[in-house]
Design a protein around this motif. Structure first.
Motif, mmCIF file in Angstrom:
data_model
loop_
_atom_site.group_PDB
_atom_site.id
_atom_site.type_symbol
_atom_site.label_atom_id
_atom_site.label_comp_id
_atom_site.label_asym_id
_atom_site.label_seq_id
_atom_site.Cartn_x
_atom_site.Cartn_y
_atom_site.Cartn_z
ATOM 1 N N LEU A 126 0.858 -1.172 0.000
ATOM 2 C CA LEU A 126 0.000 0.000 0.000
ATOM 3 C C LEU A 126 0.900 1.229 0.000
ATOM 4 O O LEU A 126 1.606 1.502 0.977
ATOM 5 N N LEU A 127 0.916 1.949 -1.111
ATOM 6 C CA LEU A 127 1.710 3.172 -1.245
ATOM 7 C C LEU A 127 0.883 4.326 -0.713
ATOM 8 O O LEU A 127 -0.186 4.635 -1.242
ATOM 9 N N ASN A 128 1.352 4.957 0.352
ATOM 10 C CA ASN A 128 0.609 6.034 1.010
ATOM 11 C C ASN A 128 1.047 7.428 0.587
ATOM 12 O O ASN A 128 0.294 8.384 0.732
ATOM 13 N N GLY A 129 2.279 7.566 0.104
ATOM 14 C CA GLY A 129 2.755 8.899 -0.255
ATOM 15 C C GLY A 129 4.149 8.852 -0.853
ATOM 16 O O GLY A 129 4.777 7.808 -0.939
ATOM 17 N N TYR A 130 4.613 10.016 -1.266
ATOM 18 C CA TYR A 130 5.958 10.157 -1.822
ATOM 19 C C TYR A 130 6.430 11.570 -1.558
ATOM 20 O O TYR A 130 5.624 12.467 -1.258
ATOM 21 N N SER A 131 7.709 11.791 -1.645
ATOM 22 C CA SER A 131 8.247 13.149 -1.519
ATOM 23 C C SER A 131 9.551 13.259 -2.290
ATOM 24 O O SER A 131 10.266 12.285 -2.471
ATOM 25 N N TRP A 132 9.810 14.457 -2.777
ATOM 26 C CA TRP A 132 11.080 14.812 -3.409
ATOM 27 C C TRP A 132 11.824 15.601 -2.342
ATOM 28 O O TRP A 132 11.288 16.575 -1.805
ATOM 29 N N GLU A 133 13.029 15.198 -2.015
ATOM 30 C CA GLU A 133 13.759 15.792 -0.902
ATOM 31 C C GLU A 133 15.131 16.287 -1.339
ATOM 32 O O GLU A 133 15.686 15.811 -2.315
ATOM 33 N N TYR A 134 15.651 17.247 -0.587
ATOM 34 C CA TYR A 134 16.984 17.787 -0.858
ATOM 35 C C TYR A 134 17.609 18.230 0.453
ATOM 36 O O TYR A 134 16.950 18.273 1.494
ATOM 37 N N LYS A 135 18.881 18.587 0.383
ATOM 38 C CA LYS A 135 19.588 19.113 1.541
ATOM 39 C C LYS A 135 20.258 20.412 1.141
ATOM 40 O O LYS A 135 20.909 20.487 0.111
ATOM 41 N N GLU A 136 20.073 21.435 1.967
ATOM 42 C CA GLU A 136 20.727 22.711 1.712
ATOM 43 C C GLU A 136 22.174 22.647 2.186
ATOM 44 O O GLU A 136 22.511 21.879 3.082
ATOM 45 N N LEU A 137 23.019 23.489 1.585
ATOM 46 C CA LEU A 137 24.414 23.579 2.002
ATOM 47 C C LEU A 137 24.454 23.982 3.468
ATOM 48 O O LEU A 137 23.847 24.978 3.856
ATOM 49 N N LEU A 138 25.113 23.197 4.294
ATOM 50 C CA LEU A 138 25.224 23.404 5.741
ATOM 51 C C LEU A 138 23.853 23.420 6.421
ATOM 52 O O LEU A 138 23.682 24.036 7.466
ATOM 53 N N GLY A 139 22.889 22.770 5.805
ATOM 54 C CA GLY A 139 21.546 22.758 6.372
ATOM 55 C C GLY A 139 21.044 21.355 6.604
ATOM 56 O O GLY A 139 21.734 20.370 6.408
ATOM 57 N N LYS A 140 19.812 21.296 7.023
ATOM 58 C CA LYS A 140 19.202 19.996 7.272
ATOM 59 C C LYS A 140 18.361 19.570 6.071
ATOM 60 O O LYS A 140 18.000 20.403 5.235
ATOM 61 N N PRO A 141 18.022 18.302 5.986
ATOM 62 C CA PRO A 141 17.200 17.826 4.871
ATOM 63 C C PRO A 141 15.837 18.523 4.847
ATOM 64 O O PRO A 141 15.254 18.811 5.885
ATOM 65 N N MET A 142 15.349 18.808 3.636
ATOM 66 C CA MET A 142 14.078 19.506 3.445
ATOM 67 C C MET A 142 13.231 18.728 2.453
ATOM 68 O O MET A 142 13.760 18.044 1.588
ATOM 69 N N GLN A 143 11.918 18.884 2.562
ATOM 70 C CA GLN A 143 11.011 18.295 1.584
ATOM 71 C C GLN A 143 10.685 19.342 0.543
ATOM 72 O O GLN A 143 10.208 20.420 0.864
ATOM 73 N N LEU A 144 10.982 19.040 -0.703
ATOM 74 C CA LEU A 144 10.698 19.964 -1.795
ATOM 75 C C LEU A 144 9.220 19.925 -2.142
ATOM 76 O O LEU A 144 8.561 20.945 -2.264
ATOM 77 N N ILE A 145 8.707 18.750 -2.295
ATOM 78 C CA ILE A 145 7.305 18.580 -2.669
ATOM 79 C C ILE A 145 6.881 17.198 -2.207
ATOM 80 O O ILE A 145 7.688 16.286 -2.135
ATOM 81 N N SER A 146 5.638 17.070 -1.845
ATOM 82 C CA SER A 146 5.165 15.766 -1.399
ATOM 83 C C SER A 146 3.808 15.473 -2.004
ATOM 84 O O SER A 146 3.184 16.339 -2.612
ATOM 85 N N SER A 147 3.337 14.272 -1.794
ATOM 86 C CA SER A 147 2.045 13.869 -2.329
ATOM 87 C C SER A 147 0.920 14.702 -1.729
ATOM 88 O O SER A 147 -0.158 14.789 -2.295
ATOM 89 N N PHE A 148 1.167 15.350 -0.601
ATOM 90 C CA PHE A 148 0.119 16.130 0.052
ATOM 91 C C PHE A 148 0.122 17.593 -0.387
ATOM 92 O O PHE A 148 -0.886 18.274 -0.296
ATOM 93 N N THR A 149 1.260 18.105 -0.862
ATOM 94 C CA THR A 149 1.341 19.506 -1.268
ATOM 95 C C THR A 149 1.370 19.682 -2.776
ATOM 96 O O THR A 149 1.336 20.790 -3.269
ATOM 97 N N ASN A 150 1.447 18.605 -3.505
ATOM 98 C CA ASN A 150 1.638 18.626 -4.949
ATOM 99 C C ASN A 150 0.291 18.736 -5.667
ATOM 100 O O ASN A 150 -0.294 17.742 -6.032
#
Length: 133
Positions: A25-49
């Motif tokens: 059961l696939l509930n969601g997905y997200s595209w993620e990235y990390k900023e320089l000297l930063g923490k991981p962030m969600q670029l877009i997800s199944s809930f905001t897309n």
């Protein structure tokens, strides 16, 4: 993940395929990235897309053996007028692009995979083109 075909770069897609024997059961997905000297962030997800969800498979989605789900993301999210990369320096943009990942969220686990080099290279080329202006 597949690059757009025949020079069209409006959408990028990610395909999730069940290669196992159990139904998932696939509930969601997200595209993620990390900023320089930063923490991981969600670029877009199944809930905001919202725009891409018109074309993407609806969630939650049951995937039996060999079945697939496809999700789309607009290219403009990176290099459009208000794109994520537009205001970044080349070093910051390169780092962000090199850290891109896609996560598929299932009922029992999460699977994260790095965006293929071919796609990262395509996004980098688009960034350089926009920077030249």
């Amino acid at each position: 993940m597949m690059p757009p075909g025949r020079g069209s770069i409006e959408f990028m897609s990610a395909t999730v395929t069940n290669i196992g024997f159990r139904t998932l059961l696939l509930n969601g997905y997200s595209w993620e990235y990390k900023e320089l000297l930063g923490k991981p962030m969600q670029l877009i997800s199944s809930f905001t897309n919202t725009v891409q969800n018109q074309f993407s498979d609806k969630l939650p989605k049951e995937l039996k053996e060999g079945q697939q789900a496809v999700f789309y993301m607009q290219r403009d999210i990176f290099v459009g007028d208000n794109g994520l990369l537009v205001s970044l320096s080349p070093l910051q943009a390169w780092y962000l692009i090199s850290s891109l990942k896609i996560t598929a969220k299932f009922s029992t686990y999460r699977h994260t995979e790095r965006v293929p080099k071919k796609i990262r290279k395509m996004i980098w080329q688009q960034y350089k083109h926009v920077r030249k202006g």
